[in-house]
Design an enzyme around this catalytic site. Structure first.
Site, PDB file in Angstrom:
ATOM      1  N   GLU A 221       0.884  -1.175   0.000  1.00 22.33           N
ATOM      2  CA  GLU A 221       0.000   0.000   0.000  1.00 22.33           C
ATOM      3  C   GLU A 221       0.917   1.219   0.000  1.00 22.33           C
ATOM      4  O   GLU A 221       1.419   1.625   1.047  1.00 22.33           O
ATOM      5  CB  GLU A 221      -0.895  -0.007   1.255  1.00 22.33           C
ATOM      6  CG  GLU A 221      -1.840  -1.198   1.361  1.00 22.33           C
ATOM      7  CD  GLU A 221      -3.111  -1.049   0.530  1.00 22.33           C
ATOM      8  OE1 GLU A 221      -3.167  -0.138  -0.323  1.00 22.33           O
ATOM      9  OE2 GLU A 221      -4.022  -1.855   0.721  1.00 22.33           O
ATOM     10  N   CYS A 255      -2.032   9.511   2.282  1.00 17.80           N
ATOM     11  CA  CYS A 255      -1.532   8.880   1.059  1.00 17.80           C
ATOM     12  C   CYS A 255      -2.379   9.255  -0.154  1.00 17.80           C
ATOM     13  O   CYS A 255      -1.877   9.276  -1.275  1.00 17.80           O
ATOM     14  CB  CYS A 255      -1.482   7.371   1.223  1.00 17.80           C
ATOM     15  SG  CYS A 255      -3.069   6.665   1.689  1.00 17.80           S
TER      16      CYS A 255
END
Ligand code: NAD
Length: 475
Positions: A221, A255
């Site tokens: 991720e 993110c």
């Protein structure tokens, strides 16, 4: 079920002993029923809830995260992830019967979802609890044992996470190992069965290389530069409000934060005015004195962001809002940049801070090219009232996930897969998708009565040769 918290940056022998215990427990963990797995997750949430105030204090100390945001983006996320598991786990765990071909005549075929074994979870600091516990919830749901390494940059929260986990799990089920790069490097030498890494693309590559030595599967991720593409809208106010919120929450340390905004060149001035207004409305007065406005997690990150802004300005960018940085105080003001040189570092590196570059475009193709000339983003945001515009953006630009007429919201769903593509990651988490990452789909066949298979074994008499020939023509 309690264990003592491991010392920070434990010796290699301690890590190896802990790993051996997790490995030896893995077969029993795999055999746990859905009820037993859920009981552990309920206990985990109860412990999180008990430590709610401590978590708020820790995250305030670490980067001035407001208590409301700890509730919304940490505790609520953990609660809803557990809820999603409780809703779906029995179905996800169930073996699935599948049809067979000619060779399977006389038997049954099915897929058994099985825990991969011992998982390693390495997490970043920007959501210091939920980015540790969300993958852990998936690992427990799947029936894995797990070693967990939170970020060293948020050590106070990491200690709380270690205490929470140790109050719920035996040390051979889940172990929290705190430490920095050296500790992570030691962990990566062990033969885990799955590694779930959340962090930067640069470290993601190190993790993938280490995984290739065992070898084991990985979920990466990662991050990257998530663009916003704005169509020629009547009003820019709604777009600006949503972009400002997504850019300034967590001081841009998300993110999937909008990294930069592409706007039609003749609407740039409108957008600049709207985004400045939206930022001031959200954080009125001096942002440095506003209790809702967060800090950067560490001085070296504040310095990194400051250098990106300085480099852009040195190459001719205009700072139309903010620009103040106090590296020692880990403060970066909400900042908006225009007129940016295409070679500026800020258009290459993930910003991960409260700085928003605005890029004008004169044609749709130019906007698409700008994004596609860079690595595949984790998220893509498009604001438009025209279906065809939205469809063209989605079909011409790849990304891990996307939100239309909003930012970030797709990430909070437990029903949607969340993950990247290429430079922004491999695999997906959340809900059933997280469960699947920690699960091996084992294909099983059972011969119940003999079929025609034996007829095709050697020796190959002429009649068998004919039979094979007929079969090939018939199939
Ligand atoms: P990072 O990659 O520096 O660190 C992440 C973890 O890796 C930490 O636990 C750290 O100790 C460990 N680590 C650091 N160097 C290592 C090495 N050489 N070998 C092994 N492990 C190492 O990332 P960060 O600064 O903590 O987080 C920010 C990055 O994470 C951004 O790129 C952001 O986009 C990304 N991120 C992605 C997601 C997502 O879900 N896709 C979520 C949050 C953050």
């Amino acid at each position: 079920m309690t264990q003592s918290v491991l010392p920070i940056a434990p010796e290699v022998e301690v890590i190896e002993k802990t790993f051996a215990a997790l490995k030896s427990r893995a077969p029993q963990q795999r055999a746990l029923s859905a009820k037993e797995r859920i009981a552990r997750l309920d206990a985990l949430y109860n412990e999180v809830w008990k430590r709610r105030d401590d978590l708020k204090t820790a995250m305030w100390n670490e980067f001035r995260k407001p208590g409301e945001e700890v509730d919304l983006t940490e505790i609520f996320v953990v609660k809803s992830e557990i809820k999603a598991v409780k809703r779906g786990l029995r179905k996800w765990m169930r073996p699935k019967r599948l049809p067979g071909g000619l060779a399977q005549v006389g038997g049954a075929s099915w897929v058994r979802p099985e825990a991969k074994g011992v998982a390693l979870i390495i997490s970043p600091w920007n959501y210091p609890m939920q980015l540790v516990l969300r993958p852990l919830i998936a690992a427990i749901a799947a029936g894995c044992t797990a070693m967990v390494k939170p970020s060293e940059l948020t050590g106070e929260t990491a200690q709380l996470v270690a205490e929470i986990v140790s109050a719920v799990f035996n040390s051979d089920e889940v172990a929290v190992v705190q430490g920095g790069v050296e500790t992570a490097t030691n962990l990566l030498k062990l033969p885990f069965n799955h590694i779930y890494f959340t962090g930067s693309p640069a470290v993601g590559k190190i993790v993938m290389k280490a995984a290739s030595q065992h070898p084991c599967s990985v979920t990466l991720e990662l991050g990257g530069k998530s663009p916003v593409i704005v169509d020629d809208l009547k009003s820019m106010r709604d777009v600006a409000k949503k972009v400002a919120w997504a850019k300034l929450s967590n001081a841009g340390q998300i993110c999937v934060a909008p990294d930069y905004v592409l706007v039609p060149a003749d609407r740039e001035a409108d957008f600049v005015a709207a985004i400045k207004g939206a930022m001031v409305e959200m954080y009125p007065g001096e942002a440095s004195a506003n209790k809702d406005y967060q800090r950067i997690v560490a001085t070296h990150h504040a310095e990194r962001i400051s250098k990106l802004v300085d480099d852009a300005i040195a190459r001719g960018a205009k700072c139309v809002m903010g620009g103040d940085v106090d590296v020692k105080g880990c403060y970066v003001a909400p900042t908006v940049l225009t007129n940016i040189d295409p070679n500026a570092e800020i258009l290459e590196e993930e910003i991960f801070g409260p700085v928003l570059p605005i890029i004008p475009y004169t044609s749709f193709d130019e906007a698409v090219r700008f994004v596609n000339d860079r690595p595949t983003p984790l998220a893509l945001y498009v604001f438009s009232k025209r279906k065809r515009f939205v469809e063209s953006v989605l079909s011409q630009i790849q990304s891990g996930g996307a939100s239309i007429n909003n930012c970030v919201i797709h990430v909070s769903s437990n029903h949607l897969p969340f993950g990247g593509l290429g430079n922004s990651g491999i695999g997906s988490g959340h809900g059933e998708y997280g469960f699947t990452e920690f699960t091996h789909l084992r294909g099983v066949y059972e011969q119940r009565f003999d079929g025609a298979g034996a007829l095709l074994m050697p020796p190959y008499a002429p009649w068998k040769t004919k039979l094979v020939d007929r079969l090939l023509r018939w199939l």
